[in-house]
Design an enzyme around this catalytic site. Structure first.
Site, mmCIF file in Angstrom:
data_model
loop_
_atom_site.group_PDB
_atom_site.id
_atom_site.type_symbol
_atom_site.label_atom_id
_atom_site.label_comp_id
_atom_site.label_asym_id
_atom_site.label_seq_id
_atom_site.Cartn_x
_atom_site.Cartn_y
_atom_site.Cartn_z
ATOM 1 N N ASP A 98 36.034 115.748 128.134
ATOM 2 C CA ASP A 98 35.287 114.802 128.950
ATOM 3 C C ASP A 98 33.968 115.458 129.359
ATOM 4 O OD1 ASP A 98 35.846 116.516 131.026
ATOM 5 O OD2 ASP A 98 37.176 115.162 132.090
ATOM 6 N N ASP B 186 44.683 109.835 128.836
ATOM 7 C CA ASP B 186 44.908 111.175 129.381
ATOM 8 C C ASP B 186 45.153 111.033 130.864
ATOM 9 O OD1 ASP B 186 42.518 112.611 131.169
ATOM 10 O OD2 ASP B 186 41.865 110.830 130.077
#
Length: 376
Positions: free
Chosen positions: A92, A271
């Site tokens: 990310d 996630d």
């Protein structure tokens, strides 16, 4: 990277697919264990690969930038070699960490100035620098730099933030085009839909992101405290706009029930820290509901942790023994619970895939949601 859509469930928007990267194939729907600083907490890579067996894991740009720092990662040959992981990785962009550091950061059009949670030093992330950082980390899938808005969020703020995220996306794409790959394999880039819980903003953002033409797309700014019904509503709106022939990643979600409901809405990738964080606090997820292993009721329960579990810990240890480890504050208890929870999450998404392919996902999902709602 490429995405092949294998089949769709006839009674919902759920789909099964395959994402192919230079480090291997990812069968979707998939859950990505969170390996924030190059490790899934409490789990050896051997256990991760052999017992939990995820197709892909997640790393975090903000944390890896601060520790071990980029020069170490570059000398190692990227995150894969540094942590000895030869399967796909997604990073990310640090946008969520910027959101969570609200007391220690300042957002401007140029980027974000923030204070390190480690030593208080100041740093600056821009769309351009975040692309450079993720090139150096070397994940297979990298994310655009965005602002994750809080919940609740004022409409005007959400709109301004969304437009800034779009402008940042354009800068990410422009700069990324100038940066060569570092380690001999390619990286896929995903932009992120924002817009808080406002339907018109979510539609506008989804259209902007779809028009960017990336190989995959993400949905951000959810699972930040909004009711589950609002999460599902926003996901449904966005998935109806994002291209069907590209993977959709819902960031930071969620509980096992959240995952199944969002699979039914057309999401492919997930996630969340929940399976590992909750494990360390003694909460176990199972197909029949959740267990608080710290409860006295398990003190003399010598049955396996989970007879249906897919990992070795599920049948090699009893509930009584695991409760004892937590009561004694032995770290092994947290490790066992973590392996169990991650194994369960992997079982859940793989079962979902099998039922999508079989054509009976929706009915199975409804049954599982009822079962998993129980507290044992």
């Amino acid at each position: 990277m490429k995405f092949d859509l294998v089949t769709k469930d006839p009674a919902s928007k759920a789909r099964a697919g395959v994402v192919t990267t230079d480090h291997g194939a990812i069968q979707t729907p998939i859950f990505m264990p969170v390996g924030t600083v190059g490790t899934v907490k409490g789990v050896h890579q051997r256990e991760l690969k052999q017992e939990i067996n995820p197709d892909i894991i997640l790393g975090n740009t903000y944390h890896l930038y601060l520790r071990p720092q980029l020069d170490v990662l570059e000398q190692a040959g990227g995150l894969h070699k540094f942590m000895n992981w030869d399967r796909p990785i997604l990073t990310d962009s640090g946008g969520y960490q910027v959101y969570s550091l609200s007391a220690n950061r300042k957002i401007k059009e140029e980027g974000v100035k923030f204070k390190s949670h480690i030593d208080g030093s100041y740093h600056f992330f821009s769309p351009e620098s975040v692309m450079e950082i993720q090139r150096t980390i070397g994940a297979d899938i990298i994310m655009a730099f965005d602002e994750c808005t809080p919940y609740p969020c004022d409409y005007r703020y959400a709109k301004r933030s969304m437009h800034m995220t779009h402008r940042w996306l354009d800068r990410c794409i422009s700069h990324l085009d100038k940066l060569p790959y570092k380690y001999g394999y390619s990286q896929a880039f995903f932009p992120i839909v924002q817009g808080s819980t406002y339907t018109d903003l979510r539609k506008e953002s989804a259209e902007y992101i779809a028009n960017a033409g990336a190989v995959g797309n993400a949905i951000g700014g959810l699972s930040v405290g909004e009711p589950a019904e609002e999460m599902y509503a926003m996901t449904d709106v966005v998935c109806s706009i994002l291209p069907e022939d590209k993977p959709r990643y819902l960031m930071g979600v969620g509980t096992p029930i959240n995952i199944l409901e969002n699979i039914a809405l057309g999401v492919d990738m997930f996630d969340c820290v929940m399976p590992t964080r909750n494990a360390r606090n003694g909460m176990l997820f199972t197909a029949n509901g959740t267990i608080n292993i710290k409860n006295k009721k398990w003190e003399a329960d010598f049955s396996p942790i989970d007879e249906m579990g897919i990992t070795f810990v599920d049948t090699e240890y009893s509930k009584a023994y695991l409760r004892h480890l937590f009561a004694a504050n032995e770290f092994l208890g947290k490790q066992i619970a973590t392996i169990h929870n991650l194994g369960f999450y992997m079982w859940l998404v793989r079962q979902a895939r099998e039922h999508i392919i079989a054509g009976d996902f929706y009915a199975w999902k409804e049954k599982m949601v009822k079962q998993m709602s129980q507290r044992l």
